[in-house]
Design a protein around this motif. Structure first.
Motif, PDB file in Angstrom:
ATOM      1  N   ALA A 298      -6.485   6.399 -10.418  1.00  0.00           N
ATOM      2  CA  ALA A 298      -7.030   6.879  -9.218  1.00  0.00           C
ATOM      3  C   ALA A 298      -6.443   6.551  -8.022  1.00  0.00           C
ATOM      4  CB  ALA A 298      -8.340   6.267  -9.167  1.00  0.00           C
ATOM      5  N   VAL A 299      -5.437   5.545  -8.308  1.00  0.00           N
ATOM      6  CA  VAL A 299      -4.529   5.148  -7.068  1.00  0.00           C
ATOM      7  C   VAL A 299      -3.192   6.070  -6.966  1.00  0.00           C
ATOM      8  CG1 VAL A 299      -3.245   3.236  -6.304  1.00  0.00           C
ATOM      9  CG2 VAL A 299      -5.269   2.728  -6.977  1.00  0.00           C
ATOM     10  N   GLN A 300      -2.805   6.506  -8.120  1.00  0.00           N
ATOM     11  CA  GLN A 300      -1.415   6.917  -8.299  1.00  0.00           C
ATOM     12  C   GLN A 300      -1.699   8.559  -7.849  1.00  0.00           C
ATOM     13  OE1 GLN A 300      -0.280   6.617 -12.255  1.00  0.00           O
ATOM     14  NE2 GLN A 300       0.269   4.280 -12.047  1.00  0.00           N
ATOM     15  N   ASP A 301      -2.792   9.154  -7.902  1.00  0.00           N
ATOM     16  CA  ASP A 301      -3.081  10.490  -7.627  1.00  0.00           C
ATOM     17  C   ASP A 301      -2.923  10.763  -5.970  1.00  0.00           C
ATOM     18  OD1 ASP A 301      -4.347  13.254  -8.089  1.00  0.00           O
ATOM     19  OD2 ASP A 301      -5.809  12.482  -6.983  1.00  0.00           O
TER      20      ASP A 301
ATOM     21  N   TYR B  75      -4.827  15.829  -6.441  1.00  0.00           N
ATOM     22  CA  TYR B  75      -6.265  16.382  -6.733  1.00  0.00           C
ATOM     23  C   TYR B  75      -7.043  15.756  -5.340  1.00  0.00           C
ATOM     24  CZ  TYR B  75     -10.159  17.302  -9.726  1.00  0.00           C
ATOM     25  OH  TYR B  75     -11.245  18.172 -10.220  1.00  0.00           O
ATOM     26  N   LEU B  76      -6.811  14.550  -4.908  1.00  0.00           N
ATOM     27  CA  LEU B  76      -7.575  14.147  -4.196  1.00  0.00           C
ATOM     28  C   LEU B  76      -7.112  14.837  -2.600  1.00  0.00           C
ATOM     29  CD1 LEU B  76      -9.310  11.777  -2.537  1.00  0.00           C
ATOM     30  CD2 LEU B  76      -7.122  10.513  -2.051  1.00  0.00           C
ATOM     31  N   ALA B  77      -6.180  15.390  -2.534  1.00  0.00           N
ATOM     32  CA  ALA B  77      -5.920  15.987  -1.117  1.00  0.00           C
ATOM     33  C   ALA B  77      -6.732  17.386  -1.242  1.00  0.00           C
ATOM     34  CB  ALA B  77      -4.200  16.428  -0.910  1.00  0.00           C
ATOM     35  N   THR B  78      -6.704  17.913  -2.443  1.00  0.00           N
ATOM     36  CA  THR B  78      -7.496  19.103  -2.585  1.00  0.00           C
ATOM     37  C   THR B  78      -9.006  19.140  -2.243  1.00  0.00           C
ATOM     38  OG1 THR B  78      -5.749  19.820  -3.964  1.00  0.00           O
ATOM     39  CG2 THR B  78      -7.759  21.129  -4.120  1.00  0.00           C
ATOM     40  N   MET B  79      -9.415  17.868  -2.802  1.00  0.00           N
ATOM     41  CA  MET B  79     -10.875  17.653  -2.943  1.00  0.00           C
ATOM     42  C   MET B  79     -11.210  17.263  -1.265  1.00  0.00           C
ATOM     43  SD  MET B  79     -13.133  15.425  -5.621  1.00  0.00           S
ATOM     44  CE  MET B  79     -13.859  16.465  -6.872  1.00  0.00           C
TER      45      MET B  79
ATOM     46  N   ASP C 264     -17.002  10.093  -2.723  1.00  0.00           N
ATOM     47  CA  ASP C 264     -17.165   8.900  -3.449  1.00  0.00           C
ATOM     48  C   ASP C 264     -17.913   9.292  -4.739  1.00  0.00           C
ATOM     49  OD1 ASP C 264     -19.378   9.240  -1.747  1.00  0.00           O
ATOM     50  OD2 ASP C 264     -19.895   7.404  -2.034  1.00  0.00           O
ATOM     51  N   GLU C 265     -18.730  10.251  -4.822  1.00  0.00           N
ATOM     52  CA  GLU C 265     -19.371  10.616  -6.262  1.00  0.00           C
ATOM     53  C   GLU C 265     -18.713  11.633  -7.088  1.00  0.00           C
ATOM     54  OE1 GLU C 265     -23.229  11.963  -4.627  1.00  0.00           O
ATOM     55  OE2 GLU C 265     -23.989   9.913  -4.363  1.00  0.00           O
ATOM     56  N   HIS C 266     -17.909  12.152  -6.318  1.00  0.00           N
ATOM     57  CA  HIS C 266     -17.301  13.334  -7.408  1.00  0.00           C
ATOM     58  C   HIS C 266     -15.906  13.039  -7.620  1.00  0.00           C
ATOM     59  CE1 HIS C 266     -20.515  16.351  -6.947  1.00  0.00           C
ATOM     60  NE2 HIS C 266     -20.776  15.873  -6.040  1.00  0.00           N
ATOM     61  N   TYR C 267     -14.985  12.375  -6.771  1.00  0.00           N
ATOM     62  CA  TYR C 267     -13.474  12.411  -7.101  1.00  0.00           C
ATOM     63  C   TYR C 267     -13.175  11.805  -8.228  1.00  0.00           C
ATOM     64  CZ  TYR C 267      -8.597  10.922  -6.466  1.00  0.00           C
ATOM     65  OH  TYR C 267      -7.448  10.402  -6.918  1.00  0.00           O
ATOM     66  N   ILE C 268     -13.649  10.490  -8.775  1.00  0.00           N
ATOM     67  CA  ILE C 268     -13.008   9.646  -9.468  1.00  0.00           C
ATOM     68  C   ILE C 268     -13.415  10.384 -10.890  1.00  0.00           C
ATOM     69  CG2 ILE C 268     -12.920   7.806 -11.029  1.00  0.00           C
ATOM     70  CD1 ILE C 268     -12.635   6.229  -8.573  1.00  0.00           C
ATOM     71  N   PRO C 269     -14.936  10.734 -11.143  1.00  0.00           N
ATOM     72  CA  PRO C 269     -15.284  11.342 -12.402  1.00  0.00           C
ATOM     73  C   PRO C 269     -14.727  12.689 -12.658  1.00  0.00           C
ATOM     74  CG  PRO C 269     -16.867  11.448 -10.862  1.00  0.00           C
ATOM     75  CD  PRO C 269     -15.960  10.437 -10.435  1.00  0.00           C
TER      76      PRO C 269
ATOM     77  N   ALA D 112       0.966  -1.212   0.049  1.00  0.00           N
ATOM     78  CA  ALA D 112       0.135   0.072  -0.088  1.00  0.00           C
ATOM     79  C   ALA D 112       0.965   1.182  -0.165  1.00  0.00           C
ATOM     80  CB  ALA D 112      -0.988  -0.070   1.037  1.00  0.00           C
ATOM     81  N   ALA D 113       1.898   1.230   0.566  1.00  0.00           N
ATOM     82  CA  ALA D 113       2.869   2.403   0.824  1.00  0.00           C
ATOM     83  C   ALA D 113       3.323   2.769  -0.630  1.00  0.00           C
ATOM     84  CB  ALA D 113       4.050   2.278   1.657  1.00  0.00           C
ATOM     85  N   MET D 114       3.702   1.909  -1.385  1.00  0.00           N
ATOM     86  CA  MET D 114       4.330   1.857  -2.780  1.00  0.00           C
ATOM     87  C   MET D 114       3.138   2.483  -3.627  1.00  0.00           C
ATOM     88  SD  MET D 114       6.930  -1.186  -3.637  1.00  0.00           S
ATOM     89  CE  MET D 114       5.725  -2.510  -3.019  1.00  0.00           C
ATOM     90  N   HIS D 115       1.867   1.773  -3.436  1.00  0.00           N
ATOM     91  CA  HIS D 115       0.915   2.137  -4.464  1.00  0.00           C
ATOM     92  C   HIS D 115       0.045   3.296  -4.317  1.00  0.00           C
ATOM     93  CE1 HIS D 115       0.371  -2.440  -6.193  1.00  0.00           C
ATOM     94  NE2 HIS D 115       1.482  -2.055  -5.689  1.00  0.00           N
ATOM     95  N   LEU D 116       0.038   4.011  -2.940  1.00  0.00           N
ATOM     96  CA  LEU D 116      -0.564   5.057  -2.669  1.00  0.00           C
ATOM     97  C   LEU D 116       0.236   6.383  -2.862  1.00  0.00           C
ATOM     98  CD1 LEU D 116      -2.675   3.916   0.243  1.00  0.00           C
ATOM     99  CD2 LEU D 116      -3.403   4.141  -2.132  1.00  0.00           C
ATOM    100  N   HIS D 117       1.389   6.545  -3.755  1.00  0.00           N
ATOM    101  CA  HIS D 117       1.956   7.414  -4.174  1.00  0.00           C
ATOM    102  C   HIS D 117       1.948   7.731  -5.526  1.00  0.00           C
ATOM    103  CE1 HIS D 117       3.453   8.407  -0.092  1.00  0.00           C
ATOM    104  NE2 HIS D 117       3.594   7.121   0.024  1.00  0.00           N
TER     105      HIS D 117
END
Length: 504
Positions: A332-335, A338-342, A362-367, A105-110
């Protein structure tokens, strides 16, 4: 200069102090030894001090026995190397099969994610068949509070897919005697294998609540829970972290090409073989990232600074239950940014300008993320993977079906993706033709012969379009028996759970 660079610098500079306790005898040619010291030098060479001259020590008989503690142990190096290799393979296997996602997870979530190398399967590994025939899988990811409501239905659904392989992949593998023997050997199934391990089309990953103790060994979902769990609640930003944890576990398996997110209340609308056929033939993600769709501008955070990465032009909304292509799941996993801003600006409930703003991550982030990267046209502009009944006025959640409402006719209506009270469009989704062609496009690996190997697949992607849902919700826990009975009803003709059970 770090420690490794310092060691390299000393080695290159030839420093006599690079290895404490050892020195090199430099009295060779060109040493310029005075004549009066020749005798002393000869005596020194004849009787070198074992404390300082390693060159002389190596020439003495029995030195290896007396000085073993000064020399690197070959057996020790081999042992350390073997232990390191064994540890790496163990971590890689645990990471890739999703049973230990903390390891990766540590490798994949960066953003600079590096995927763990996948170890090839053994002869009895269920993925061996996928490697030999190059058959991709669909990752079914269940985000649930506890266990699944309809475990019996899912068990029989996977059971019907047991041993099925696409005919075109068998034909490309070869129809000769040697190729068919290799096929049977590679796709062989253990007699004690569970329904999930007897099929080659799906992988399952579950994210239950942190308090869930796990499924019993008798369950088809035993051991399918991912270890990295996140405490969540309805509308909380942590839901997106849980979804990403599921994606991390599923992406570690290289055979997964489609990633489907479901809840505990979903049930399938088609046989497993047909769902696999439809998803594997689609070139777009089943999520709505298109401009001009159901954006819901009231949920846009108006206080958003204009200089942030999140812009109103990229604001999108789609159902939380999706189907993603692999490259979109990886994005979606590499980002990170954008996720931090959301997370900072998308709140579950905020009062702005006397208006109550509700923004569900969960309704807005990925799209919105896909729109930000200009991938709008790589989505179905609908998010039509799962259908539900939203006809209740002012409802914030879809209708939950009760046992008395669960009839075969309900599933026929849901296949057409229509809501109660609206005009049916029966011709949009050709369910019967899709089921007939879909089931006929597979062969059982242990029954393939030279004749069936050469038979053609008549599957057509036109029977089920993106507007045709493949799953339905919300079916409560107390509807489990009614749902299972409706799906195995031969007379109803749904053919969702009748493969091999006597239904024609």
């Amino acid at each position: 200069m770090d420690q490794a660079e310092a060691l390299g610098h000393h080695a290159r500079s030839g420093s006599s102090n690079s290895l404490p306790g050892l020195s090199v005898n430099r009295s060779g040619s060109g040493g310029g030894v005075p004549p009066e010291d020749e005798a002393a030098a000869a005596a020194a060479h004849a009787s070198p001090s074992p404390k300082y001259s390693t060159q002389a020590q190596s020439q003495q008989p029995g030195c290896l026995r007396r000085c073993w503690w000064r020399l690197p142990s070959a057996s020790g190096l081999v042992t350390v190397g073997f232990a390191s290799l064994l540890l790496y393979l163990t971590v890689a296997r645990k990471c890739n099969d999703g049973s230990w996602p903390q390891a990766c997870a540590a490798m994949h979530l960066h953003s600079d994610v590096k995927w763990v190398t996948y170890r090839k399967s053994g002869p009895r590994d269920p993925t061996r068949c996928n490697e030999v025939l190059d058959v991709k899988r669909v990752a079914l990811m269940f985000l649930s509070a506890e266990g699944l409501h309809h475990e019996d239905t899912w068990r029989d659904w996977f059971k019907d897919a047991g041993g099925l392989v696409p005919k075109e992949r068998v034909k490309e593998h070869g129809c000769g005697d040697k190729q068919l023997k290799r096929l049977v050997r590679s796709c062989g199934i253990r007699p004690d294998a569970s329904p999930l391990d007897r099929q080659f089309l799906f992988n399952v990953y579950m994210h239950p609540s942190s308090s869930f103790k796990g499924h019993p060994k008798s369950s088809v979902f035993y051991g399918k829970e991912i270890a990295h769990r996140i405490t969540t609640s309805h509308g909380a930003p942590a839901l997106m972290d849980a979804i990403r944890a599921l994606l991390v576990a599923a992406l570690a398996q290289p055979h997964n090409s489609q990633f489907v997110l479901l809840s505990e209340s979903e049930v399938p609308l088609y046989p497993a073989a047909v769902v696999w056929r439809q998803l594997q033939g689609e070139t777009k993600s089943r999520i709505n990232a298109c401009k001009g769709g159901h954006v819901d501008h009231d949920q846009w955070p108006e206080f958003m600074p204009k200089d942030t990465i999140m812009q109103h032009k990229d604001w999108r909304k789609s159902p939380a239950w999706f189907g993603l292509l692999r490259k979109h799941a990886e994005l979606a996993v590499q980002d990170v940014t954008y996720l931090a801003t959301m997370k900072e600006n998308c709140k579950a409930g905020t009062m702005i300008n006397k208006k109550w703003r509700i923004c569900y991550l969960d309704e807005h982030y990925i799209p919105s993320l896909l729109a930000f990267h200009g991938l709008d046209d790589e989505t179905d502009c609908r998010g039509g993977l799962v259908t539900a009944n939203w006809t209740l006025p002012g409802a914030k959640h879809p209708l939950e079906y009760q046992p008395r409402q669960v009839k075969p006719a309900l599933f026929k209506r849901l296949r057409a993706d229509v809501y109660f009270g609206k005009r049916l469009d029966w011709g949009a989704c050709k369910a019967e033709d899709a089921i007939k062609r879909g089931l006929g496009s597979f062969a059982r690996a242990d029954e393939v012969n030279s004749r069936s190997c050469r038979s053609k697949s008549r599957w057509s992607q036109r029977n089920l379009k993106y507007k045709c849902p493949l799953f339905a919700r919300k079916f409560r826990n107390d509807t489990a028996r009614a749902v299972h009975d409706a799906l195995i009803d031969c007379e109803a003709g749904l053919k969702i759970l009748d493969l091999g059970d006597g239904c024609s």
